[in-house]
Scaffold this active site. Structure first.
Site, PDB file in Angstrom:
ATOM      1  N   TRP A 102       0.822  -1.222   0.000  1.00 41.90           N
ATOM      2  CA  TRP A 102       0.000   0.000   0.000  1.00 41.90           C
ATOM      3  C   TRP A 102       0.848   1.261   0.000  1.00 41.90           C
ATOM      4  O   TRP A 102       0.320   2.363  -0.088  1.00 41.90           O
ATOM      5  CB  TRP A 102      -0.916   0.017   1.227  1.00 41.90           C
ATOM      6  CG  TRP A 102      -1.873  -1.132   1.305  1.00 41.90           C
ATOM      7  CD1 TRP A 102      -2.125  -2.062   0.333  1.00 41.90           C
ATOM      8  CD2 TRP A 102      -2.714  -1.479   2.410  1.00 41.90           C
ATOM      9  NE1 TRP A 102      -3.057  -2.964   0.774  1.00 41.90           N
ATOM     10  CE2 TRP A 102      -3.443  -2.631   2.033  1.00 41.90           C
ATOM     11  CE3 TRP A 102      -2.924  -0.926   3.676  1.00 41.90           C
ATOM     12  CZ2 TRP A 102      -4.366  -3.234   2.889  1.00 41.90           C
ATOM     13  CZ3 TRP A 102      -3.846  -1.530   4.531  1.00 41.90           C
ATOM     14  CH2 TRP A 102      -4.555  -2.674   4.141  1.00 41.90           C
ATOM     15  N   LYS A 103       2.130   1.110   0.183  1.00 41.16           N
ATOM     16  CA  LYS A 103       3.033   2.264   0.252  1.00 41.16           C
ATOM     17  C   LYS A 103       2.514   3.265   1.302  1.00 41.16           C
ATOM     18  O   LYS A 103       1.956   2.847   2.299  1.00 41.16           O
ATOM     19  CB  LYS A 103       3.209   2.880  -1.137  1.00 41.16           C
ATOM     20  CG  LYS A 103       3.565   1.793  -2.165  1.00 41.16           C
ATOM     21  CD  LYS A 103       4.030   2.292  -3.476  1.00 41.16           C
ATOM     22  CE  LYS A 103       4.350   1.103  -4.379  1.00 41.16           C
ATOM     23  NZ  LYS A 103       4.863   1.479  -5.676  1.00 41.16           N
TER      24      LYS A 103
ATOM     25  N   HIS B 203      12.999  -2.261  -1.665  1.00 44.19           N
ATOM     26  CA  HIS B 203      12.069  -1.771  -2.687  1.00 44.19           C
ATOM     27  C   HIS B 203      12.724  -0.602  -3.412  1.00 44.19           C
ATOM     28  O   HIS B 203      13.456   0.181  -2.803  1.00 44.19           O
ATOM     29  CB  HIS B 203      10.758  -1.335  -2.026  1.00 44.19           C
ATOM     30  CG  HIS B 203       9.696  -1.011  -3.031  1.00 44.19           C
ATOM     31  ND1 HIS B 203       9.654   0.199  -3.681  1.00 44.19           N
ATOM     32  CD2 HIS B 203       8.681  -1.751  -3.525  1.00 44.19           C
ATOM     33  CE1 HIS B 203       8.629   0.181  -4.534  1.00 44.19           C
ATOM     34  NE2 HIS B 203       8.023  -0.982  -4.451  1.00 44.19           N
TER      35      HIS B 203
ATOM     36  N   GLU C  11      11.397  -6.549  -9.734  1.00 42.63           N
ATOM     37  CA  GLU C  11      10.601  -5.346  -9.947  1.00 42.63           C
ATOM     38  C   GLU C  11      11.389  -4.353 -10.799  1.00 42.63           C
ATOM     39  O   GLU C  11      12.167  -3.555 -10.256  1.00 42.63           O
ATOM     40  CB  GLU C  11      10.275  -4.694  -8.604  1.00 42.63           C
ATOM     41  CG  GLU C  11       9.388  -5.533  -7.732  1.00 42.63           C
ATOM     42  CD  GLU C  11       8.404  -4.653  -6.983  1.00 42.63           C
ATOM     43  OE1 GLU C  11       7.204  -4.854  -7.159  1.00 42.63           O
ATOM     44  OE2 GLU C  11       8.844  -3.749  -6.261  1.00 42.63           O
TER      45      GLU C  11
ATOM     46  N   GLY D 269       4.539   1.696 -10.822  1.00 38.07           N
ATOM     47  CA  GLY D 269       3.668   2.833 -10.572  1.00 38.07           C
ATOM     48  C   GLY D 269       3.344   3.689 -11.784  1.00 38.07           C
ATOM     49  O   GLY D 269       2.930   4.835 -11.645  1.00 38.07           O
TER      50      GLY D 269
ATOM     51  N   SER E 185       3.260  -2.515 -12.024  1.00 43.07           N
ATOM     52  CA  SER E 185       2.023  -2.188 -12.743  1.00 43.07           C
ATOM     53  C   SER E 185       1.135  -3.401 -13.029  1.00 43.07           C
ATOM     54  O   SER E 185       0.496  -3.474 -14.076  1.00 43.07           O
ATOM     55  CB  SER E 185       2.346  -1.456 -14.046  1.00 43.07           C
ATOM     56  OG  SER E 185       2.965  -0.218 -13.765  1.00 43.07           O
TER      57      SER E 185
ATOM     58  N   GLY F  22       1.283  -2.927  -6.316  1.00 41.60           N
ATOM     59  CA  GLY F  22       1.223  -1.630  -5.659  1.00 41.60           C
ATOM     60  C   GLY F  22      -0.146  -0.999  -5.850  1.00 41.60           C
ATOM     61  O   GLY F  22      -1.103  -1.313  -5.124  1.00 41.60           O
TER      62      GLY F  22
HETATM   63  P1  PGA Z   1       2.784  -0.826  -8.884  1.00 34.80           P
HETATM   64  O1  PGA Z   1       3.844  -0.961  -7.685  1.00 34.80           O
HETATM   65  O2  PGA Z   1       2.014  -2.110  -8.922  1.00 34.80           O
HETATM   66  O3  PGA Z   1       1.956   0.360  -8.535  1.00 34.80           O
HETATM   67  O4  PGA Z   1       3.603  -0.638 -10.129  1.00 34.80           O
HETATM   68  C1  PGA Z   1       4.553  -2.148  -7.493  1.00 34.80           C
HETATM   69  C2  PGA Z   1       5.518  -2.000  -6.357  1.00 34.80           C
HETATM   70  O5  PGA Z   1       6.008  -0.882  -6.128  1.00 34.80           O
HETATM   71  O6  PGA Z   1       5.823  -2.952  -5.651  1.00 34.80           O
END
Ligand code: PGA
Length: 261
Positions: A12-13, A96, A168, A174, A214, A235
């Site tokens: 969820w950041k 991350h 990643e 994102g 994404s 994310g």
């Molecule tokens: P995202 O993020 O799915 O929004 O690209 C993935 C992540 O940062 O782990």
């Protein structure tokens, strides 16, 4: 090589306050019941971890810290240690790309965090991946190699059992720019090759490797079907319980995601 149990992580950041986090968990637990073949891991902000740990049914979902400091205790203002997270989380994200790039975490920090997690009974989810520039310069495999070596330098084969690796690519996080299946397949293959080189063929086969960047309900099944991909790190699409449940559904072998034990 494919593991029976898929892993779906929702990162969820710095989103959702404590109240929203609790409502989210309630909602998700209504939609998604018990899984035998999917490990669903939620990574809320540190602030929400304790209250969610009291609310969560661990047979349904597990919790992950998004970050922690590698020392166990001491004079480190503003930090939370893996020791303090013990018993509250089962997993911890380490390295991350937002930690590496925005907060300048070094390979040494990441190495220390992987070790701290394991020392405290928390499974580290080690995130590695190349930037757009590194990709266009043809350095993807070198970056993965260096990041793996850097993070795992002090880790024994026995400890490696606890480690999950998430590929990643930084350029796909994102921004809706998801990596192509062939990019992911070759990166995951390179990761396993490197693990084989460091720890042997058995370890390379056993280690769980996730893809993140994404991921959406539309793309989830395609990634999950790739050879060597054991799950997803999500994310943006994890911020809505319903959308996230659609991704979980893709990891579930049966068509029915909500099933009672
Ligand atoms: P995202 O993020 O799915 O929004 O690209 C993935 C992540 O940062 O782990």
């Amino acid at each position: 090589m494919a593991h029976d149990k898929k892993i779906i992580v929702g990162n969820w950041k710095m989103n959702l306050d404590m109240h929203e986090a609790s409502l989210y968990l309630h909602k998700l637990s209504q939609i998604v019941k018990v899984h035998r073949d999917v490990e669903v891991i939620l990574a809320p902000t540190t602030l929400s971890l304790q209250s969610l740990s009291l609310q969560v049914n661990l047979r349904q979902f597990k919790l992950a810290a998004q970050n922690f400091y590698w020392r166990d205790r001491g004079y480190f203002t503003g930090e939370v240690s893996a020791t303090q997270l013990r018993g509250i989380v089962q997993y911890g994200l380490v390295g991350h790309s937002e930690r590496r790039h925005i907060f300048n975490e070094s390979d040494k920090d990441i190495r220390n965090k992987v070790a701290a997690a394991i020392r405290n009974g928390i499974r580290p989810i080690l995130c590695i991946g190349e930037t757009a520039w590194e990709k266009s310069s043809g350095e993807t495999f070198d970056v993965l190699h260096d990041q793996l070596i850097g993070a795992l330098a002090n880790i024994t084969s026995q400890e490696l059992d606890q480690v999950i690796v998430a590929y990643e690519p930084v350029w796909s996080i994102g921004n809706g720019q998801s990596a192509s299946p062939s990019d992911v397949t070759s990166a995951v293959k390179a990761i396993r090759k490197q693990i084989e080189h460091l720890y042997g063929a058995k370890a390379a086969e056993a280690i769980q490797v996730l893809y993140g960047g994404s991921v959406t309900p539309d793309s989830a099944a395609d990634y999950l079907a790739l050879p060597g991909v054991d799950g997803l790190l999500v994310g943006a699409a994890s911020l809505d319980a319903y959308i996230f449940s659609e991704i979980i559904k893709k990891a579930h072998k049966g068509s029915e995601v909500a099933k009672e034990d």
